[in-house]
Every structure is written in C-alpha cells, then in structure tokens.
Design a protein around this motif. Structure first.
Motif, PDB file in Angstrom:
ATOM      1  N   ARG A   1       0.873  -1.171   0.000  1.00 15.30           N
ATOM      2  CA  ARG A   1       0.000   0.000   0.000  1.00 15.30           C
ATOM      3  C   ARG A   1       0.912   1.223   0.000  1.00 15.30           C
ATOM      4  NH1 ARG A   1      -5.468   0.119   1.345  1.00 15.30           N
ATOM      5  NH2 ARG A   1      -5.456  -1.773   2.609  1.00 15.30           N
ATOM      6  N   ALA A   2       0.806   2.008  -1.065  1.00 12.65           N
ATOM      7  CA  ALA A   2       1.731   3.121  -1.245  1.00 12.65           C
ATOM      8  C   ALA A   2       1.382   4.300  -0.329  1.00 12.65           C
ATOM      9  CB  ALA A   2       1.707   3.558  -2.712  1.00 12.65           C
ATOM     10  N   THR A   3       2.250   5.303  -0.341  1.00 15.32           N
ATOM     11  CA  THR A   3       2.083   6.493   0.505  1.00 15.32           C
ATOM     12  C   THR A   3       0.729   7.165   0.250  1.00 15.32           C
ATOM     13  OG1 THR A   3       4.452   6.759   0.174  1.00 15.32           O
ATOM     14  CG2 THR A   3       3.296   8.588   1.252  1.00 15.32           C
ATOM     15  N   ASP A   4       0.293   7.178  -1.008  1.00 12.59           N
ATOM     16  CA  ASP A   4      -0.994   7.823  -1.319  1.00 12.59           C
ATOM     17  C   ASP A   4      -2.173   6.867  -1.145  1.00 12.59           C
ATOM     18  OD1 ASP A   4      -0.828   6.086  -3.466  1.00 12.59           O
ATOM     19  OD2 ASP A   4      -0.525   7.642  -4.977  1.00 12.59           O
ATOM     20  N   GLY A   5      -1.929   5.670  -0.611  1.00 11.07           N
ATOM     21  CA  GLY A   5      -3.005   4.718  -0.310  1.00 11.07           C
ATOM     22  C   GLY A   5      -3.287   3.736  -1.429  1.00 11.07           C
TER      23      GLY A   5
END
Ligand code: FES
Ligand SMILES: [Fe+2]
Length: 411
Positions: free
Chosen positions: A57-61
C-alpha cells in the motif's frame, strides 16, 4: 471418474495452462485488507495461480501488486522498503511504483529506469478484501461487488485458511451436499459439535440433489423428506470459477471461495453476512463452530492449528461420544478429509453416484469454460448477474412447489 489428462486440465492453474487462463478471467481474493493496514506499511508476499507476487500500500493509499522479484538481479521485493509511493529493493535501490514501473536506480551513474517494468496486476478493495485481476486487460470483468461486500462492516465477516490440497478438491468437497449430515454430524442434540441429531439436515431422509444451470454456474438444492407432511429444502449457488453460496438458519448467508495458491495448495476464504438490520454478534465472528477463527488459525501463516501434522487433533473418544469424526470444527473436518486424499486426488479411481450430481455439474461447467476461453469467448460468471445471489433454506409442506417457494429468496 476422470482420466489423468482430464484431471490435470482442471487442477493445473499456472501461467499458460487452460484452467489457469480461465481463472485469470475473474477477480481473485488476494489478501485481507488488514494485512496491508496503512500507507507505507510492510509489503506482503503472496502466491496465486502459481505466481509469486508482492503486494503493498503506497504512501498515497493506492495498492500495488507486482511480481515478487526485482528486475535487476532477482531479489525478493518482500525485503523492500515501502517508501514515497514505491517499493525500493534493498540490494541496489531500484524502486518500483504501483504499476511496476521502475522509477529510480541508486547504483547506476546513467540510470535506464524508464526501460524497466515489472509485471503488475490491478487491485480493488471491497468487503475488507484486496482483489486482484491477473488476466488480459481488455477482458477485465466488472468489480466483484458480491452482496456480502456491499453491507456495512458491522454486518459482514471474512477469514481465510490455507488448505494443503489442490483447489478442485476443496471446491468439490464444498459443493458436495451428501457429506454434510454425515461428516458434520453431531452425535448429540448439541449443534456446537456439528449438525445436531434433531437438525432437519440429519433427521431428514432420502436426500435428493437437484441442479439448475445458470449463466454464472448453477443453482443447486438439497431436498430432504421430513416425514409424510413436510420437505426440507436447502438452496445454494455455485458461481464460476470457485464460489459456493450457502444458507444458514438465521438471517445469514455464508460462502466460500477456493482459490489456487499453486497446484498443491489453495486458500479457503470464508465469508458471511447478515441479511437484515441486525449486525453480527461478536461470538459469531469467532467462527469456533467452523474452526476458521483466530483461535483456530495462525493469523500470520493462515495455517490451521488442527492440521495433517497433528492428525487434526482427532480424539477417538470424542469420535465415539460427541461427533462423527472426533475432530472439532466443521471446516476442520472438511480440510481433514480433503487433505487426506493427497495433494491432488487420483480421480481415475473414484466412483461417483447420483448423490455426487453437483460435482459432475461443476466439472462440466469447468470443462465448458475452458473450451469457451480457448474459442475466444467469455466464460460464465464474468458479468454481474450473480452479485446479488443469495442462498436460503426452508421447510415446505409436501405437495407444494418447493422450487417456487425458495427461488424468490435466491437473489
Ligand atoms: S536486485 Fe534489486 S536492485 Fe539489484
Ligand atoms: Fe463440509
């Protein structure tokens, strides 16, 4: 009975196999949402249809599901740093975004990152589950908005358990009706041990199995005679390629997905939801009766505590006095019999009868789907017609049309 070749056709789901091509036309449940609890959390390794993958799950969700191994020299990206919208390989610092694009290379004086891309698969999150689509981009079906994923979190529940057998064995075991009042029989009036002696499932006789083909698989029914006046009907759905939807006595609908991990292992998904305004009770979420809850299954590996290594903790005294198997947990009993056949059961030696009608129907459904995909068509169940499907059960007076009585409640 199947030939070795026919059995292989249905059981092998790796890249390039006929059944693998069919499976890759559906959204597959991949992870429980809580396994990726927040942006930049640790990546999770997973194996699906014999492919090794890593999810993050990346920083931007946004969710990324990529092939597991770094394009540089093959390091597992499970070891990677999940930082600033990408997974960075810890060996030489190559970094990948959620689409698998290489966006940075720490070890190259003249980076060539734009030339590098890892295989990536689209993901969606519904019902507390991360779903992945591993098939051709232009064939992607509508999102898997099954009815259970559309109710509030307070009204639904989902778990998973690793099964040490091929997916088809688990699937065929699940849609097999005639085993239920036998394998899962309680020897007492207590339903904590399985189906109680007073349950119409056990008390009924002359089980008849009926199958109605549909555009997503088939509906099927267990019809039990309950003496001269009444009939007990259990009405289920079998949805391509690996879904069972089954009824419960309370206002609940249950279901399973049997998803191939590789050809010798599958993940059994268990879900259910409340069909009324009443939320699920905490006690229901423990799944003690089924042996699928956190008390029965390691929540890191998803291996059940009762497993082949310890003989499923079978207790012979318990078997004499309390239930038919001596094993606790309805789905632990299922796993025991299905895994006991070996990783891939020898179907050249089986003897199917009329009680096995659903198994015969499922194999036909799968063989037909393979042919359809090989001919360039879309296999059944890639639309949304089955998303509202529900299961039900009812006692009806003899002489009434039981099918007409249950169909309105089947979605
Ligand atoms: S192996 Fe991944 S960066 Fe070198
Ligand atoms: Fe069962």
């Amino acid at each position: 009975m199947l030939t070795v070749k026919q059995s292989k056709l249905l059981t092998a789901t790796g890249p390039g196999t006929p059944m693998g091509d069919v499976m890759r036309r559906y959204w597959l449940p991949a992870l429980l949402s809580w396994e990726l609890p927040e942006p930049d959390c640790p990546p999770v390794r997973l194996r699906l249809l014999s492919e090794d993958l890593v999810a993050f799950r990346a920083t931007d969700g946004r969710l990324g599901i990529l092939e597991e191994f770094c394009a540089h020299r093959g390091t597992s990206l499970w070891l990677a740093r999940n930082e600033e919208n990408g997974l960075r390989c810890v060996f030489h610092g190559w970094k990948y975004d959620v689409d698998g694009r290489c966006v940075d290379q720490m070890n190259e004086p003249t980076p060539f990152a734009e030339k590098i891309r890892l295989r990536s698969y689209p993901a969606v999150e519904l019902g507390g589950v991360v779903w992945v689509y591993m098939g051709p981009a232009d064939e992607r079906p509508p999102e898997p908005r099954f009815a259970w994923t559309q109710v509030p979190e307070s009204h639904r529940h989902v778990t998973k358990v690793l099964q040490e057998s091929n997916w088809l064995q688990a699937f065929e075991g699940g849609i097999d009706i005639s085993h239920v009042p036998i394998l899962h029989r309680s020897l007492t009036t207590s339903s904590a041990e399985g189906y109680a002696t007073t349950d119409p499932f056990v008390a009924g006789s002359d089980l008849r199995v009926e199958v109605d083909p549909t555009d997503y698989g088939f509906r099927y029914f267990g019809v039990f005679a309950l003496g001269p006046d009444e009939t007990y009907v259990r009405a289920y759905h079998c949805v391509m390629p690996f879904t069972q939807i089954r009824p419960d006595k309370r206002d609940r609908v249950y279901g399973h997905y049997w998803v191939p991990v590789d050809d010798e292992t599958c993940m059994t998904w268990n879900w259910y939801y409340s069909t009324t305004d009443e939320p699920l009770a905490d006690a229901e979420r423990s799944e003690e009766r089924f042996g699928n809850g956190p008390g029965d299954v390691d929540q890191n590996t998803f291996v059940a505590h009762r497993n082949a290594r310890n003989g499923y903790m079978l207790d012979r005294r318990h078997q004499r006095e309390r239930n038919f198997t001596g094993i606790e947990g309805i789905n632990a009993q299922d796993r025991a019999v299905q895994e006991s056949m070996g990783r891939i059961v020898n179907r050249t030696r089986e003897h199917l009868g009329p009680a096995d009608k659903t198994i015969i129907a499922a194999r036909k459904m799968l063989f037909d789907a393979i042919q359809t995909v090989q001919d360039g068509g879309a296999p059944p169940g890639t639309g949304a017609s089955h998303h509202a499907a529900r299961a039900t059960q009812r006692v009806v007076p003899n002489g009434t049309d039981w099918r007409a009585a249950v169909l309105p409640d089947m979605g």
